[in-house]
Write a protein that holds these residues in place. Structure first.
Motif, PDB file in Angstrom:
ATOM      1  N   UNK A   1      10.044   6.865 -10.757  1.00  0.00           N
ATOM      2  CA  UNK A   1      10.187   5.448 -11.087  1.00  0.00           C
ATOM      3  C   UNK A   1      10.468   5.283 -12.572  1.00  0.00           C
ATOM      4  N   UNK A   2      11.466   4.499 -12.904  1.00  0.00           N
ATOM      5  CA  UNK A   2      11.818   4.208 -14.285  1.00  0.00           C
ATOM      6  C   UNK A   2      11.325   2.810 -14.642  1.00  0.00           C
ATOM      7  N   UNK A   3      10.704   2.674 -15.805  1.00  0.00           N
ATOM      8  CA  UNK A   3      10.278   1.364 -16.297  1.00  0.00           C
ATOM      9  C   UNK A   3      11.437   0.749 -17.070  1.00  0.00           C
ATOM     10  N   UNK A   4      11.823  -0.464 -16.684  1.00  0.00           N
ATOM     11  CA  UNK A   4      12.996  -1.095 -17.266  1.00  0.00           C
ATOM     12  C   UNK A   4      12.627  -2.487 -17.771  1.00  0.00           C
ATOM     13  N   UNK A   5      13.074  -2.813 -18.975  1.00  0.00           N
ATOM     14  CA  UNK A   5      12.946  -4.160 -19.520  1.00  0.00           C
ATOM     15  C   UNK A   5      14.348  -4.733 -19.695  1.00  0.00           C
ATOM     16  N   UNK A   6      14.547  -5.970 -19.240  1.00  0.00           N
ATOM     17  CA  UNK A   6      15.858  -6.615 -19.296  1.00  0.00           C
ATOM     18  C   UNK A   6      15.774  -7.803 -20.238  1.00  0.00           C
ATOM     19  N   UNK A   7      16.636  -7.802 -21.248  1.00  0.00           N
ATOM     20  CA  UNK A   7      16.709  -8.908 -22.199  1.00  0.00           C
ATOM     21  C   UNK A   7      17.734  -9.908 -21.686  1.00  0.00           C
ATOM     22  N   UNK A   8      17.263 -10.994 -21.081  1.00  0.00           N
ATOM     23  CA  UNK A   8      18.160 -12.020 -20.569  1.00  0.00           C
ATOM     24  C   UNK A   8      18.173 -12.063 -19.053  1.00  0.00           C
ATOM     25  N   UNK A   9      18.070 -13.270 -18.500  1.00  0.00           N
ATOM     26  CA  UNK A   9      18.014 -13.434 -17.057  1.00  0.00           C
ATOM     27  C   UNK A   9      19.159 -14.259 -16.515  1.00  0.00           C
ATOM     28  N   UNK A  10      20.374 -14.033 -17.043  1.00  0.00           N
ATOM     29  CA  UNK A  10      21.553 -14.630 -16.457  1.00  0.00           C
ATOM     30  C   UNK A  10      22.000 -13.827 -15.248  1.00  0.00           C
ATOM     31  N   UNK A  11      23.248 -14.002 -14.854  1.00  0.00           N
ATOM     32  CA  UNK A  11      23.728 -13.314 -13.654  1.00  0.00           C
ATOM     33  C   UNK A  11      23.619 -11.802 -13.809  1.00  0.00           C
ATOM     34  N   UNK A  12      24.095 -11.265 -14.934  1.00  0.00           N
ATOM     35  CA  UNK A  12      24.034  -9.816 -15.133  1.00  0.00           C
ATOM     36  C   UNK A  12      22.611  -9.300 -15.151  1.00  0.00           C
ATOM     37  N   UNK A  23      15.641  -0.104  -5.737  1.00  0.00           N
ATOM     38  CA  UNK A  23      15.644   1.357  -5.761  1.00  0.00           C
ATOM     39  C   UNK A  23      14.283   1.901  -6.178  1.00  0.00           C
ATOM     40  N   UNK A  24      13.309   1.030  -6.319  1.00  0.00           N
ATOM     41  CA  UNK A  24      11.957   1.475  -6.609  1.00  0.00           C
ATOM     42  C   UNK A  24      11.577   1.521  -8.069  1.00  0.00           C
ATOM     43  N   UNK A  25      12.429   1.021  -8.956  1.00  0.00           N
ATOM     44  CA  UNK A  25      12.098   1.004 -10.376  1.00  0.00           C
ATOM     45  C   UNK A  25      11.309  -0.264 -10.719  1.00  0.00           C
ATOM     46  N   UNK A  26      10.463  -0.191 -11.729  1.00  0.00           N
ATOM     47  CA  UNK A  26       9.651  -1.314 -12.172  1.00  0.00           C
ATOM     48  C   UNK A  26      10.395  -2.062 -13.271  1.00  0.00           C
ATOM     49  N   UNK A 168       6.536  -1.749 -22.884  1.00  0.00           N
ATOM     50  CA  UNK A 168       7.075  -0.396 -23.011  1.00  0.00           C
ATOM     51  C   UNK A 168       8.039  -0.123 -21.861  1.00  0.00           C
ATOM     52  N   UNK A 169       9.106   0.608 -22.152  1.00  0.00           N
ATOM     53  CA  UNK A 169      10.131   0.843 -21.131  1.00  0.00           C
ATOM     54  C   UNK A 169      10.833   2.165 -21.383  1.00  0.00           C
ATOM     55  N   UNK A 170      11.238   2.806 -20.294  1.00  0.00           N
ATOM     56  CA  UNK A 170      12.092   3.990 -20.387  1.00  0.00           C
ATOM     57  C   UNK A 170      13.534   3.588 -20.652  1.00  0.00           C
TER      58      UNK A 170
END
Length: 496
Positions: A1-12, A23-26, A168-170
């Motif tokens: 599992x990969x920890x992911x942080x997303x900057x921005x919640x538009x369509x992309x 796919x099971x990532x956080x 924190x994020x990978x």
């Protein structure tokens, strides 16, 4: 599992979060705006003030890759869009008798909908996804950067900061759009500068929204979507739930452009384009004021230079990478392509961040960059034509079409070839299919129009039309200015 942080919640940002979560990532999504769309589409679309997303109110015809990626990654999202009123249209439906299908025709379908329908469907799916935490009203405020990972090497982003703390994020994904603060944050952290290429376009867009009467026809029949004048383009975007948008495109140097913000002037001018008049003759209800969008540019932002990735642990998706003027309508398609690639390779981001970053930048340069370059070339051509109209030619693509002679390399011959391809496409399904393959990002123009079959069809069409001369089906300048109501209109500063 990969920890992911997303900057921005538009369509992309929403799409990549959804694809990753499934796919099971956080995933944690940090989005500045606190509003979640979907409960009232018209209110969300017309009343939601979104100064950072000027394209939200502009018409969209979602290209075939949007449909393809959603059906592969999130078919429930696509089904929800159809339930909410989105429609499908294959380019070959233009012909009264549908031509025999060929492999790939299923990939030439435009999704006719307002942007808000896609956003609402994505929000619903993301908020149901247990692996994704969407934090609305909580913007990212900075990055956590390790300047010397492992004692040296390329700086690595290891998280995101917001007012509530540190995530924190990978892998951090920049989905902050064309005004993303991420490149500035990287520079402030001492990283090498992002590689930014910017091309300003001298084109302004105006649009107004309408709804067809519930007891009337849904369209005017066999009518082209747009008409072209020497100095302007006018057309219609059919959309969801009986709505459609009329658009006008002019040069930012056109002295009459400010007058187009007046709804009465806009409607009069729009009616001078046959493609628009046919829709307005259906007596629709006007739903909006006139929306203007100018100051447009094409911008490529790369987090990799000749020395390799500027940083690891961070890549961009959507407009944060390739922001393009909406002439070709490719922004959402490119964003979903990037989201799909990132989701499919995210496991590598934690195991080998340098390999992930290098792989993504190589993929983006090979897959996204060519369409950015096509947009730049097309806009240069359109800007020059609108600002300094000379030889008539309907736009048929960013490069000249096939020529049946030799030694024909003048601008006039190239313009005639392009116009012939465009005119022929409305009569010949083989040429229309080639045109659609360009529009839907399947092939560049030189490949789609360069086949022996297409060349032969265009040559045959020209033989049947020996007196063909490029022309316009839009208004002459005198008719335009009469509709505007003045021959000396002055520009308005808010549409430059």
């Amino acid at each position: 599992m990969t920890r992911v942080a997303v900057v921005g919640g538009g369509i992309g940002g929403l799409a990549v979060a959804l694809f990753l979560g499934r796919r099971g990532h956080a995933v944690t999504v940090l989005e500045r705006d606190g509003r979640r769309p979907g409960r009232d589409l018209d209110a969300d679309f017309f009343d939601w003030r979104r100064p950072g997303v000027p394209q939200a109110l502009q018409p969209h015809g979602l290209l075939a890759p949007v449909r393809t990626v959603l059906r592969e990654e999130a078919p429930d999202v696509y089904d929800a869009m159809l339930r909410m009123g989105a429609g499908e249209r294959n380019e070959l439906e233009w012909f009264a008798e549908r031509p025999p299908a060929r492999p790939g025709d299923e990939d030439l379908i435009t999704v006719q909908t307002r942007r808000i329908v896609l956003e609402a469907a994505l929000h619903d799916a993301v908020h149901r996804e247990p692996a994704v935490d969407v934090r609305l009203g909580e913007p990212a405020e900075g990055l956590v950067v390790d300047r010397h990972p492992g004692g040296g090497g390329v700086p690595r982003v290891t998280g995101v900061r917001s007012r509530s703390g540190r995530y924190d994020a990978d892998l951090v994904l920049d989905a902050g759009g064309r005004r993303s603060p991420v490149p500035g944050w990287l520079a402030g952290a001492g990283c090498r500068d992002a590689v930014v290429e910017n091309h300003r376009t001298g084109i302004a867009y105006f649009c107004r929204w309408y709804r067809l009467p519930p007891d009337g026809p849904r369209d005017p029949g066999r009518v082209k979507a747009g008409s072209v004048a020497a100095f302007a383009v006018g057309g219609v975007f059919p959309s969801d739930n009986g709505t459609f948008a009329v658009f006008l495109t002019v040069s930012t140097a056109d002295p009459t452009r400010g007058a187009l913000l007046d709804p009465e002037v806009f409607d009069r001018v729009a009616r001078t384009f046959p493609a628009v008049a046919a829709w307005l003759d259906l007596r629709p209800e006007a739903l909006s004021r006139v929306h203007a969008m100018g100051g447009l540019d094409n911008r490529w932002t790369g987090l990799s230079d000749a020395a390799g990735p500027v940083v690891t642990g961070l890549v961009g998706v959507g407009d944060a990478v390739t922001h393009t003027n909406p002439t070709m309508g490719q922004g959402v398609a490119l964003a979903l392509w990037a989201a799909q690639w990132v989701a499919g390779h995210a496991s590598l981001a934690a195991a080998d961040p340098e390999a992930f970053a290098a792989g993504y930048h190589h993929w983006a340069g090979r897959t996204l960059r060519p369409w950015f370059d096509v947009q730049v070339a097309m806009d240069r051509s359109n800007e020059a034509r609108l600002a300094h109209p000379a030889h008539p030619a309907h736009p048929a693509g960013p490069t000249p079409g096939p020529s049946s002679g030799t030694g024909r390399d003048t601008a006039r011959d190239a313009a005639r070839d392009m116009a012939a391809v465009s005119a022929c496409s409305w009569d010949d399904p083989v040429v229309m299919r080639a045109r659609a393959r360009i529009r839907h990002l399947v092939q560049p123009a030189d490949q789609a129009y360069g086949t022996a079959e297409v060349r032969a069809r265009v040559a045959s069409w020209l033989a049947e039309h020996p007196d063909f001369t490029p022309g316009y089906d839009g208004p002459a300048r005198e008719e335009w200015e009469s509709a505007v109501g003045t021959r000396h209109a002055t520009p308005r500063p808010d549409v430059t």
